[in-house]
Design a protein around this motif. Sequence first.
Motif, PDB file in Angstrom:
ATOM      1  N   ASP B 389       0.838  -1.198   0.000  1.00 19.61           N
ATOM      2  CA  ASP B 389       0.000   0.000   0.000  1.00 19.61           C
ATOM      3  C   ASP B 389       0.869   1.243   0.000  1.00 19.61           C
ATOM      4  OD1 ASP B 389      -2.179  -1.564   0.047  1.00 19.61           O
ATOM      5  OD2 ASP B 389      -2.438  -1.479   2.234  1.00 19.61           O
ATOM      6  N   LYS B 390       0.322   2.262  -0.681  1.00 23.46           N
ATOM      7  CA  LYS B 390       1.034   3.539  -0.669  1.00 23.46           C
ATOM      8  C   LYS B 390       1.027   4.088   0.755  1.00 23.46           C
ATOM      9  CE  LYS B 390      -1.597   4.992  -3.852  1.00 23.46           C
ATOM     10  NZ  LYS B 390      -2.391   5.889  -4.654  1.00 23.46           N
ATOM     11  N   PRO B 391       2.110   4.774   1.161  1.00 24.21           N
ATOM     12  CA  PRO B 391       2.064   5.397   2.476  1.00 24.21           C
ATOM     13  C   PRO B 391       0.997   6.493   2.447  1.00 24.21           C
ATOM     14  CG  PRO B 391       3.989   6.141   1.246  1.00 24.21           C
ATOM     15  CD  PRO B 391       3.351   5.050   0.437  1.00 24.21           C
ATOM     16  N   PRO B 392       0.324   6.732   3.564  1.00 17.93           N
ATOM     17  CA  PRO B 392      -0.736   7.726   3.564  1.00 17.93           C
ATOM     18  C   PRO B 392      -0.178   9.098   3.197  1.00 17.93           C
ATOM     19  CG  PRO B 392      -0.166   7.060   5.787  1.00 17.93           C
ATOM     20  CD  PRO B 392       0.549   6.145   4.875  1.00 17.93           C
ATOM     21  N   ARG B 393      -0.966   9.806   2.403  1.00 23.34           N
ATOM     22  CA  ARG B 393      -0.492  11.128   2.006  1.00 23.34           C
ATOM     23  C   ARG B 393      -0.642  12.119   3.146  1.00 23.34           C
ATOM     24  NH1 ARG B 393      -3.134  12.485  -3.503  1.00 23.34           N
ATOM     25  NH2 ARG B 393      -4.677  11.126  -2.578  1.00 23.34           N
ATOM     26  N   ARG B 394       0.201  13.098   3.118  1.00 24.42           N
ATOM     27  CA  ARG B 394       0.107  14.134   4.142  1.00 24.42           C
ATOM     28  C   ARG B 394      -1.134  14.972   3.883  1.00 24.42           C
ATOM     29  NH1 ARG B 394       4.978  15.769   7.194  1.00 24.42           N
ATOM     30  NH2 ARG B 394       6.230  13.895   7.055  1.00 24.42           N
ATOM     31  N   ALA B 470      -9.710   5.091  11.384  1.00 29.03           N
ATOM     32  CA  ALA B 470      -8.606   6.042  11.322  1.00 29.03           C
ATOM     33  C   ALA B 470      -7.677   5.749  10.154  1.00 29.03           C
ATOM     34  CB  ALA B 470      -7.813   6.000  12.625  1.00 29.03           C
ATOM     35  N   ARG B 471      -7.885   4.598   9.506  1.00 30.18           N
ATOM     36  CA  ARG B 471      -6.936   4.140   8.504  1.00 30.18           C
ATOM     37  C   ARG B 471      -6.891   5.068   7.293  1.00 30.18           C
ATOM     38  NH1 ARG B 471      -7.184  -1.853   5.989  1.00 30.18           N
ATOM     39  NH2 ARG B 471      -7.641  -2.371   8.138  1.00 30.18           N
ATOM     40  N   SER B 472      -8.091   5.493   6.858  1.00 31.15           N
ATOM     41  CA  SER B 472      -8.136   6.345   5.679  1.00 31.15           C
ATOM     42  C   SER B 472      -8.803   7.662   6.072  1.00 31.15           C
ATOM     43  CB  SER B 472      -8.931   5.630   4.586  1.00 31.15           C
ATOM     44  OG  SER B 472      -9.063   6.469   3.493  1.00 31.15           O
ATOM     45  N   PRO B 473      -8.012   8.605   6.603  1.00 32.14           N
ATOM     46  CA  PRO B 473      -8.610   9.803   7.203  1.00 32.14           C
ATOM     47  C   PRO B 473      -9.461  10.609   6.222  1.00 32.14           C
ATOM     48  CG  PRO B 473      -6.194   9.867   7.325  1.00 32.14           C
ATOM     49  CD  PRO B 473      -6.559   8.605   6.641  1.00 32.14           C
ATOM     50  N   ARG B 474      -9.031  10.650   4.971  1.00 28.23           N
ATOM     51  CA  ARG B 474      -9.801  11.457   4.024  1.00 28.23           C
ATOM     52  C   ARG B 474     -11.165  10.834   3.788  1.00 28.23           C
ATOM     53  NH1 ARG B 474      -6.725  13.110  -1.173  1.00 28.23           N
ATOM     54  NH2 ARG B 474      -8.625  14.330  -1.289  1.00 28.23           N
ATOM     55  N   ARG B 475     -11.156   9.500   3.685  1.00 27.53           N
ATOM     56  CA  ARG B 475     -12.427   8.826   3.443  1.00 27.53           C
ATOM     57  C   ARG B 475     -13.368   9.023   4.631  1.00 27.53           C
ATOM     58  NH1 ARG B 475     -12.033   2.550   2.386  1.00 27.53           N
ATOM     59  NH2 ARG B 475     -10.444   3.217   0.909  1.00 27.53           N
ATOM     60  N   THR B 476     -12.826   8.783   5.831  1.00 29.56           N
ATOM     61  CA  THR B 476     -13.642   8.941   7.032  1.00 29.56           C
ATOM     62  C   THR B 476     -14.121  10.388   7.175  1.00 29.56           C
ATOM     63  OG1 THR B 476     -12.417   7.193   8.123  1.00 29.56           O
ATOM     64  CG2 THR B 476     -13.621   8.715   9.543  1.00 29.56           C
ATOM     65  N   GLY B 477     -13.215  11.337   6.935  1.00 31.17           N
ATOM     66  CA  GLY B 477     -13.574  12.751   7.046  1.00 31.17           C
ATOM     67  C   GLY B 477     -14.682  13.113   6.076  1.00 31.17           C
ATOM     68  N   LEU B 726     -22.508   3.236   1.785  1.00 29.33           N
ATOM     69  CA  LEU B 726     -21.708   3.032   0.584  1.00 29.33           C
ATOM     70  C   LEU B 726     -20.232   2.855   0.925  1.00 29.33           C
ATOM     71  CD1 LEU B 726     -22.257   3.052  -2.438  1.00 29.33           C
ATOM     72  CD2 LEU B 726     -21.976   5.496  -2.437  1.00 29.33           C
ATOM     73  N   ILE B 727     -19.713   3.767   1.741  1.00 28.82           N
ATOM     74  CA  ILE B 727     -18.284   3.728   2.057  1.00 28.82           C
ATOM     75  C   ILE B 727     -17.956   2.480   2.871  1.00 28.82           C
ATOM     76  CG2 ILE B 727     -16.548   4.863   3.501  1.00 28.82           C
ATOM     77  CD1 ILE B 727     -16.853   6.000   0.691  1.00 28.82           C
ATOM     78  N   LEU B 728     -18.849   2.110   3.777  1.00 22.63           N
ATOM     79  CA  LEU B 728     -18.595   0.910   4.565  1.00 22.63           C
ATOM     80  C   LEU B 728     -18.583  -0.330   3.679  1.00 22.63           C
ATOM     81  CD1 LEU B 728     -20.584   1.384   7.865  1.00 22.63           C
ATOM     82  CD2 LEU B 728     -18.130   1.265   7.567  1.00 22.63           C
ATOM     83  N   LEU B 729     -19.515  -0.358   2.713  1.00 20.46           N
ATOM     84  CA  LEU B 729     -19.549  -1.497   1.797  1.00 20.46           C
ATOM     85  C   LEU B 729     -18.243  -1.583   1.034  1.00 20.46           C
ATOM     86  CD1 LEU B 729     -23.096  -1.615   0.195  1.00 20.46           C
ATOM     87  CD2 LEU B 729     -21.968  -3.381   1.518  1.00 20.46           C
ATOM     88  N   LEU B 730     -17.780  -0.420   0.549  1.00 19.60           N
ATOM     89  CA  LEU B 730     -16.524  -0.400  -0.198  1.00 19.60           C
ATOM     90  C   LEU B 730     -15.373  -0.838   0.695  1.00 19.60           C
ATOM     91  CD1 LEU B 730     -17.018   2.891  -2.243  1.00 19.60           C
ATOM     92  CD2 LEU B 730     -17.060   0.553  -3.087  1.00 19.60           C
ATOM     93  N   SER B 731     -15.411  -0.409   1.955  1.00 23.98           N
ATOM     94  CA  SER B 731     -14.337  -0.786   2.868  1.00 23.98           C
ATOM     95  C   SER B 731     -14.361  -2.285   3.144  1.00 23.98           C
ATOM     96  CB  SER B 731     -14.473  -0.021   4.188  1.00 23.98           C
ATOM     97  OG  SER B 731     -14.349   1.353   3.950  1.00 23.98           O
ATOM     98  N   VAL B 732     -15.555  -2.831   3.319  1.00 25.33           N
ATOM     99  CA  VAL B 732     -15.674  -4.266   3.553  1.00 25.33           C
ATOM    100  C   VAL B 732     -15.089  -5.023   2.370  1.00 25.33           C
ATOM    101  CG1 VAL B 732     -17.338  -6.159   3.654  1.00 25.33           C
ATOM    102  CG2 VAL B 732     -17.622  -4.162   5.125  1.00 25.33           C
ATOM    103  N   PHE B 733     -15.445  -4.556   1.168  1.00 24.02           N
ATOM    104  CA  PHE B 733     -14.965  -5.135  -0.065  1.00 24.02           C
ATOM    105  C   PHE B 733     -13.436  -5.084  -0.088  1.00 24.02           C
ATOM    106  CE2 PHE B 733     -13.925  -4.060  -4.560  1.00 24.02           C
ATOM    107  CZ  PHE B 733     -14.314  -5.238  -5.147  1.00 24.02           C
TER     108      PHE B 733
END
Lengths: 242, 834
Positions: B389-394, B470-477, B726-733
Amino acid sequence: MTTPAARAVGATKIYGEGDTAVTALDNVTVEFAPGQFTAIMGPSGSGKSTLMHCLAALDDLTEGSVFLGDTQLTGMGDRELTELRRDKIGFIFQSFNLIPTLTARENITLPAAIAGRKTDTAWFDQVVEILGIGDRLSHRPSEMSGGQQQRVAAARALASRPEIIFGDEPSGNLDSKSGAELLGFMRQAVDVFGQTIIMVTHDATSASYADRIVFLADGHIVDEMFDPTAEKVLDRIKTLET
Amino acid sequence: MVRAAIRGIWEHKLRTLLLVLSIVAGVSFVAGSLIFTDTIGGSFDALFEGAFEGIDIRINPDVDQGFTSLQPAFDADVLTIVESTPGIIDTWPGVGGLVNLSVGGEVQSIQGPPNFALSWEGDPTLTLVEGRGAQGPTEVAIDTTARERYDLAIGDTIGLAATGAISDYTVTGVLGGFGAGPALFTFDLATATSVLGLDGLYTTIDVAVEDPTLLQEVLDDLTSRLPDGVVAVDAQAAAEEQAAQLKQALGFIQTVLLVFAGISVVVGVFVVYNAFRTVLGQRTRELALFRVLGATKKQLVTSVIVEALVIGLISGVAGLIGGILLATAARAAFSLFGGSGLADGGLVLAPGTFVTAFGVGMAVTLVSALLPAARASQVSPMAALATIDKPPRRLTKQLVVGSVLGVPGVVLVALTGLDRVNLLTGGIGALAILIATYVFGAIIGRPFVRTIARFLGNTPVRKIATDNAARSPRRTGATAGALMFGVAFVVAVSVIVVITQKTATAVLEDAVSAELTIQSAGADPTAGVSPEIASIVGELDFVAATQSSRFAQGSINEESTFFGSFEPETVEQTYFFDEVQGNWSDLVGETVAVQRAQADELGLAPGDPVTVDLGTGPEQWTVAVVWDYSSSVDDTQGFYLPTSTLADRFPQGNVVSIGVKLTGGTDPDQAKATIAELIQTDYPFANVTTQDELLADIQGQLLGLLAFVFVLLAMSIFIALLGIVLILLLSVFERTRELGLLRAIGSTRVQIRAMIRWEAVFVSILGALMGVVVGTFIGWGLSGSIFGAGFSFVIPWTWIGLGLIASIVAGVLAAILPARRAANLNILEAIAYE
């Protein structure tokens, strides 16, 4: 005679129906002694993975039954099987053994944590020491090499003192040095702690670490071998393939 | 590539369905608003098509207040002037005003268009469809609207009253009315005049001219002859004008609906953008493979755009259907609240609605897909080979954008709160804050979730859920941000409503000394009660004083305003004042009492001249009193006229309320019962309430308003929840293998479900809390402009608490589907999943 750690009786597994049906296991009966390191070998499609999955409570049989110790798995519900895997079985998969967001320590203690049990600290320390991952405990999987990740997986499998550990090509993704190290640890677990291990592999060198090898082809057990060496295994494979 | 895109849509049916749903909701809202207002607008046109046929000129007061009690009347002498004007062959003078109706002894109280009394003696403006016109003091002819709305027939007896006591009238005929809007009750001129208390006055004179080609000359001639405050207008132009006015009011409704629809659409954009970003992020390797195989960047973008367009198109069609359903429901609700007769025909589907529905659907998906598509096309072919995985972007960009928008936004809203800038500026500031918060969501998401988790205590399940959130802050935000919008609006509105409520109740609690209030039993308080009641009640020995108030609309020093009124004789007995400058006894004739805040604003003191216009032209009046309630009261209505003066100017108007001050030691409940008993027979339209009941009434009305706003905002919150699903489904996937591993090593289905549920709850609490904080601040800011600086701020804790609980529940609900998916994954397939 002592109860086998695991056994399959008349195990049959058929995938699909009608014309497309594929028989992966055909009336297989086999026992695995406790405190022994067994390798299951066979070419692709021989049913070796299916046999292991069924023994490990990950898959169910079409016919026949599977026992872990005295416990019959066949007929159990999802919840019982899940708890069985959690409490009595350890796993080492070929890759992706660890939860990427958790540290090595958290990954190792995960089965105990989800069961709501306290980790046995002394045992944990011992396992960590044997596997030589003491300095990696606070690292996440992405910060570790493949060999280290597999050793953490092995530590997790051992940490809960399972009745049996299943390995699915545990060294398949590793270079030969790391692979040898990992298999050496598994051998040690059997010799020192009396751990029962069943491992699926197609690699003769890996299989040579085992006490016993069960050969599968076309869903049948076609042969077995005790105290193997790599050469003996290679010879046997050649004869089996011809 | 195009085929690959379309296959992608088909293969991910659930994802597509959710994407479409989150767009459709907004599109339906937009289309529904347009269809609904077009439909009503269409019936307005039909309404005025035949109006004023047969008359050429209408003589009106300068300011035409239509079907209200605020229509100024003019002297009957004007008729002589009109009749003496050359070129006129016929005149029909008339009177009109609000009237209260009782059918079968039941007071008819409806929300919506009023009941209107007017004179009719065969005037061409209305045509008889059944029976005959009313003649004499006991007859009434009604229009078709009244017949339908109140289920009346010729021969029925109904009770009617305007400014006097109730009387019975027999229905003699039915007139073709406007078919909608106000229900008409017509009398002969003499009866109408007496019912409305308009002796010697008219409110309209309709005129027919001899030669229509000379209409303009006659109009000019009339204009030069008519006194100030009375105008002659072209009747056809007046009809069009009235239709235009109604349409303007409708335009306002449309704007309000479209604003809320717009909020839904914006939330939809955020949800769809987030989803596209996530999906394309997950497809990085697949896209890179396309690049390895030689696809150009342009082809990658095209494939994403095609996918977006197809989804947009589906959403447009579904949104149009949703819009029709919504408009049908809205029309049904509208009829229920008294708009019957309006919009009874078919729904109006203007071509513009089609264009808008499809346009919005396509635009939402395109706008949402463009940026992620452009970024995805930048993927290097090497990414196909990468496994790590790419390191998380700043999050530097988020910090910069958020600050650039957020800081000025906060400053603007703060200035609005101090009443330094106007509401519009505050609104722009609020918008900037909302967008900044949305952007900041990515930054505060991680620490926020960790803090909550620490607060809750870490079980392994919660620990993994926390890490995942917390893993994908932009997505969660972004997911939480979409929810934040709806919640912020709800909270801001509740802040304003709660402050309104406090203001209104503070007037009653701290400024009104009268124990009882008599006002209209109907839903429309401007229908008022008969002024006669005050003198009857005043006779009672336990009544110390009565205070009748009227109201009027007009302007003071050219600023338009509502006027209240005081009766100077009893004002000190019925109100509490902290300050009175000047003498109440001077508040007679053409004088004004001004509240301190407004006096300061306009620089007024007792004795100063002011220009007052009550719809009959500007007049020079005098400030008699400058006064102030106790400091806890923020009354926005600052100008009061003498009640007697308003009674002279608007004789057909009722008093809006009568305050009753009891003598010491009188029990208000007992007094209320006695007064109700006394006036019930003659004045059934009056309702006596104690202060406590009045307070409860006000709170009930504001709750109703709040509920209405919540319903309008529910759509945007619903879309935000779809976003979480939607986002949770994508995350589960995305985490299929992880979930498989967790199951293999012994996590139960219950634990997996709980894991997903916690993640959803973390996201929804984050969204709700951001919304609460931002919404409270914006509510405070906008209140500054609405209520003036130094208003007393109230935080609606109850609403906030309920909102947070609701958001937790919503998070749990949003998690159901993704959690089930995650828990039911086939372990073997999941582990082998690539």
